[in-house]
Write an enzyme that holds these catalytic residues in place. Sequence first.
Site, PDB file in Angstrom:
ATOM      1  N   ASP A 101       0.855  -1.195   0.000  1.00 26.44           N
ATOM      2  CA  ASP A 101       0.000   0.000   0.000  1.00 26.44           C
ATOM      3  C   ASP A 101       0.888   1.242   0.000  1.00 26.44           C
ATOM      4  OD1 ASP A 101      -2.155  -1.713   0.280  1.00 26.44           O
ATOM      5  OD2 ASP A 101      -2.251  -1.466   2.466  1.00 26.44           O
TER       6      ASP A 101
HETATM    7  N1  URA Z   1      -1.020  -5.885   4.056  1.00 32.46           N
HETATM    8  C1  URA Z   1      -1.574  -4.661   4.031  1.00 32.46           C
HETATM    9  O1  URA Z   1      -2.620  -4.423   4.599  1.00 32.46           O
HETATM   10  N2  URA Z   1      -0.905  -3.698   3.337  1.00 32.46           N
HETATM   11  C2  URA Z   1       0.261  -3.890   2.712  1.00 32.46           C
HETATM   12  O2  URA Z   1       0.816  -2.972   2.130  1.00 32.46           O
HETATM   13  C3  URA Z   1       0.819  -5.188   2.760  1.00 32.46           C
HETATM   14  C4  URA Z   1       0.157  -6.173   3.444  1.00 32.46           C
END
Ligand code: URA
Length: 230
Positions: A101
Amino acid sequence: MRLDQFVATSSELSRKEAKRAIARGEVTVDGKTCTTANTQLAEDAQVILAGRPLALPGERYLMLNKPAGVVSATTDSDHPTALDLVPAELTRNLHIAGRLDADTTGLLLLTTDGQWSHRVTSPRTDCPKIYRVTLSEPLSAMAVQELEQGVRLHNESKLTRPAQVAILGERTIDLTISEGRYHQVKRMLAAVGNHVEALHRLQIGPVRLDPALEPGGYRELTRAEKSSLG
Ligand code: URA
């Protein structure tokens, strides 16, 4: 690219051995001995190690320490992308093996090798990923047990695979998961009544984020790292 990185990537030497070979005067750049490991090479530089001309291998495999605010995409009109952090001459055919993310930091793998990235990200290969998670609340013993058994994510029927939880502090844990569902870590913690305040990926399979990499920094994977993942 830095000279030591180039030598390590295009020969059998590790980064440390490459640095030593450079310091010993075994490497020439464009015909001149160069003993400075951090020399930045021009794109067309001719590098010779002990009489042997070196060339980068065809495929590229990089690790990047992704900072917050950078998106895991090859192009984006509004935000800086992970590829913007890599010199332009290395970005051709480069793609991301396992996105993060925008607000998640840490280990991101980039490669030109589609088969390799498929092996790293395929749910069938069961490749564990370790995340350092900062939580809004301390994690109860019950929540640890639920995460370790598998939880039901919002709007999904299949339980998550069993995870491993290591408690590091009042609100800090390392969570190991072997799936990559959408926003998986944040949703797993929401499913046990907690909330993720910060998320940082430390490790994918046996490959650990190099602590020497500053946020935004990248380096080539060593041969051992590359082959440990497939
Ligand atoms: N899980 C999440 O919620 N976000 C990420 O970026 C990676 C794993």
